[in-house]
Design a protein around this motif. Structure first.
Motif, PDB file in Angstrom:
ATOM      1  N   UNK A   1       0.832  -1.202   0.000  1.00  0.00           N
ATOM      2  CA  UNK A   1       0.000   0.000   0.000  1.00  0.00           C
ATOM      3  C   UNK A   1       0.868   1.253   0.000  1.00  0.00           C
ATOM      4  N   UNK A   2       1.879   1.262   0.848  1.00  0.00           N
ATOM      5  CA  UNK A   2       2.774   2.428   0.906  1.00  0.00           C
ATOM      6  C   UNK A   2       3.477   2.644  -0.422  1.00  0.00           C
ATOM      7  N   UNK A   3       3.934   1.560  -1.021  1.00  0.00           N
ATOM      8  CA  UNK A   3       4.641   1.688  -2.299  1.00  0.00           C
ATOM      9  C   UNK A   3       3.758   2.343  -3.351  1.00  0.00           C
ATOM     10  N   UNK A   4       2.536   1.861  -3.489  1.00  0.00           N
ATOM     11  CA  UNK A   4       1.695   2.375  -4.569  1.00  0.00           C
ATOM     12  C   UNK A   4       1.101   3.741  -4.241  1.00  0.00           C
TER      13      UNK A   4
ATOM     14  N   UNK B   1      -7.658   9.887 -11.958  1.00  0.00           N
ATOM     15  CA  UNK B   1      -7.522  10.869 -10.882  1.00  0.00           C
ATOM     16  C   UNK B   1      -8.802  10.982 -10.058  1.00  0.00           C
ATOM     17  N   UNK B   2      -9.943  10.719 -10.684  1.00  0.00           N
ATOM     18  CA  UNK B   2     -11.206  10.734  -9.950  1.00  0.00           C
ATOM     19  C   UNK B   2     -11.204   9.749  -8.778  1.00  0.00           C
ATOM     20  N   UNK B   3     -10.434   8.672  -8.905  1.00  0.00           N
ATOM     21  CA  UNK B   3     -10.454   7.616  -7.900  1.00  0.00           C
ATOM     22  C   UNK B   3      -9.537   7.878  -6.714  1.00  0.00           C
ATOM     23  N   UNK B   4      -8.717   8.909  -6.774  1.00  0.00           N
ATOM     24  CA  UNK B   4      -7.714   9.120  -5.723  1.00  0.00           C
ATOM     25  C   UNK B   4      -8.322   9.199  -4.326  1.00  0.00           C
TER      26      UNK B   4
ATOM     27  N   UNK C   1      -9.237   6.381   4.295  1.00  0.00           N
ATOM     28  CA  UNK C   1      -8.973   7.031   5.582  1.00  0.00           C
ATOM     29  C   UNK C   1      -7.630   7.744   5.621  1.00  0.00           C
ATOM     30  N   UNK C   2      -6.770   7.464   4.648  1.00  0.00           N
ATOM     31  CA  UNK C   2      -5.446   8.103   4.627  1.00  0.00           C
ATOM     32  C   UNK C   2      -5.398   9.322   3.715  1.00  0.00           C
ATOM     33  N   UNK C   3      -6.560   9.802   3.246  1.00  0.00           N
ATOM     34  CA  UNK C   3      -6.577  10.921   2.314  1.00  0.00           C
ATOM     35  C   UNK C   3      -5.968  12.169   2.938  1.00  0.00           C
ATOM     36  N   UNK C   4      -5.924  12.246   4.253  1.00  0.00           N
ATOM     37  CA  UNK C   4      -5.323  13.397   4.916  1.00  0.00           C
ATOM     38  C   UNK C   4      -3.851  13.576   4.614  1.00  0.00           C
ATOM     39  N   UNK C   5      -3.185  12.499   4.212  1.00  0.00           N
ATOM     40  CA  UNK C   5      -1.758  12.603   3.896  1.00  0.00           C
ATOM     41  C   UNK C   5      -1.510  13.061   2.458  1.00  0.00           C
TER      42      UNK C   5
ATOM     43  N   UNK D   1      -2.456  16.055  -0.005  1.00  0.00           N
ATOM     44  CA  UNK D   1      -3.032  17.386  -0.207  1.00  0.00           C
ATOM     45  C   UNK D   1      -2.507  17.925  -1.541  1.00  0.00           C
ATOM     46  N   UNK D   2      -3.228  17.596  -2.624  1.00  0.00           N
ATOM     47  CA  UNK D   2      -2.758  17.967  -3.959  1.00  0.00           C
ATOM     48  C   UNK D   2      -2.686  19.477  -4.123  1.00  0.00           C
ATOM     49  N   UNK D   3      -3.665  20.194  -3.588  1.00  0.00           N
ATOM     50  CA  UNK D   3      -3.687  21.649  -3.769  1.00  0.00           C
ATOM     51  C   UNK D   3      -2.450  22.305  -3.184  1.00  0.00           C
ATOM     52  N   UNK D   4      -1.986  21.790  -2.071  1.00  0.00           N
ATOM     53  CA  UNK D   4      -0.812  22.362  -1.407  1.00  0.00           C
ATOM     54  C   UNK D   4       0.495  21.817  -1.979  1.00  0.00           C
ATOM     55  N   UNK D   5       0.536  20.512  -2.221  1.00  0.00           N
ATOM     56  CA  UNK D   5       1.801  19.862  -2.597  1.00  0.00           C
ATOM     57  C   UNK D   5       2.073  19.912  -4.096  1.00  0.00           C
ATOM     58  N   UNK D   6       1.002  19.828  -4.895  1.00  0.00           N
ATOM     59  CA  UNK D   6       1.149  19.824  -6.353  1.00  0.00           C
ATOM     60  C   UNK D   6       0.226  20.891  -6.954  1.00  0.00           C
ATOM     61  N   UNK D   7       0.494  22.156  -6.707  1.00  0.00           N
ATOM     62  CA  UNK D   7      -0.453  23.215  -7.110  1.00  0.00           C
ATOM     63  C   UNK D   7      -0.672  23.325  -8.607  1.00  0.00           C
TER      64      UNK D   7
END
Length: 221
Positions: free
Chosen positions: A130-133, A170-173, A179-183, A185-191
């Motif tokens: 899971x971490x790898x992917x 990308x819709x599936x992200x 539950x790990x979606x908090x880690x 943050x596309x808007x902040x990390x990949x603007x």
């Protein structure tokens, strides 16, 4: 008059919907034919798609049957986008376009698919997989973010099949991360990536196809 193309599809799979976006954008008439997983793995479907997956198209206008979403998208653009509204037909842009479609097929699709499997479907929890992917999802988005610095689209000055090929995975992200979606943050990390994705999602055709997919999921296709 252009006859409708048959699009073999499945509600949950992102790849048929990627093709649907291009068909809709180019105003090509088509008829979706939804298959379940069992139907995909046996005749008569295996006769037209030996890989036993969707999408496949049957085009009565040319007599061509084609599987693999990247090949289908390029075919549709070359055959029906005669005014280059959504694609490029001259060098070097047509090669850059192909470059990003191949990147989507070789990087985004497989890695996001494996992330989906290990995070949401696999019967055993394997944290290292899971971490790898999850890391690969972030890497793919970092590549796109770098490329899109100072640009609105991947190729030239217009939205093309290169951009739209990324939408449905990308819709599936959010679902993949769960539950790990908090880690993430596309808007902040990949603007740059985030702004590009928002532009694509705002397109009326993309919104229509997203709605069509939700309805298909509801009806159990």
């Amino acid at each position: 008059m252009v006859k409708p193309i048959t699009l073999y599809s499945h509600a949950k799979g992102p790849n048929p919907w990627k093709v649907a976006i291009i068909l809709e954008e180019l105003n090509i008439p088509y008829e979706p034919k939804f298959l379940d997983v069992v139907e995909m793995k046996k005749e008569p479907y295996l006769k037209i798609c030996p890989n036993g997956r969707v999408p496949t198209i049957e085009d009565p206008n040319t007599g061509i049957t084609l599987f693999e979403s990247g090949a289908i998208i390029e075919y549709l653009a070359e055959t029906y986008d005669t005014k280059d509204a959504l694609s490029f037909s001259t060098s070097p842009e047509k090669f850059y376009q192909s470059q990003w479609i191949h990147f989507q097929m070789s990087e985004q699709g497989p890695y996001f698919g494996q992330a989906s499997w290990f995070a949401r479907i696999h019967p055993e929890t394997i944290p290292s997989a899971i971490d790898r992917y999850f890391d690969q999802i972030k890497r793919v988005h970092s590549v796109l973010d770098r490329e899109l610095a100072g640009k609105e689209y991947l190729v030239g000055d217009k939205c093309s099949i290169a951009d739209l090929s990324f939408v449905t995975w990308d819709l599936l992200v959010p679902w993949i991360f769960g539950d790990r979606i908090g880690e993430y943050d596309a808007e902040k990390t990949y603007p740059n990536f985030y702004a590009w994705n928002q532009r694509l999602m705002a397109r009326p055709v993309v919104q229509k196809v997203v709605k069509d997919r939700e309805e298909a999921l509801t009806t159990g296709h």
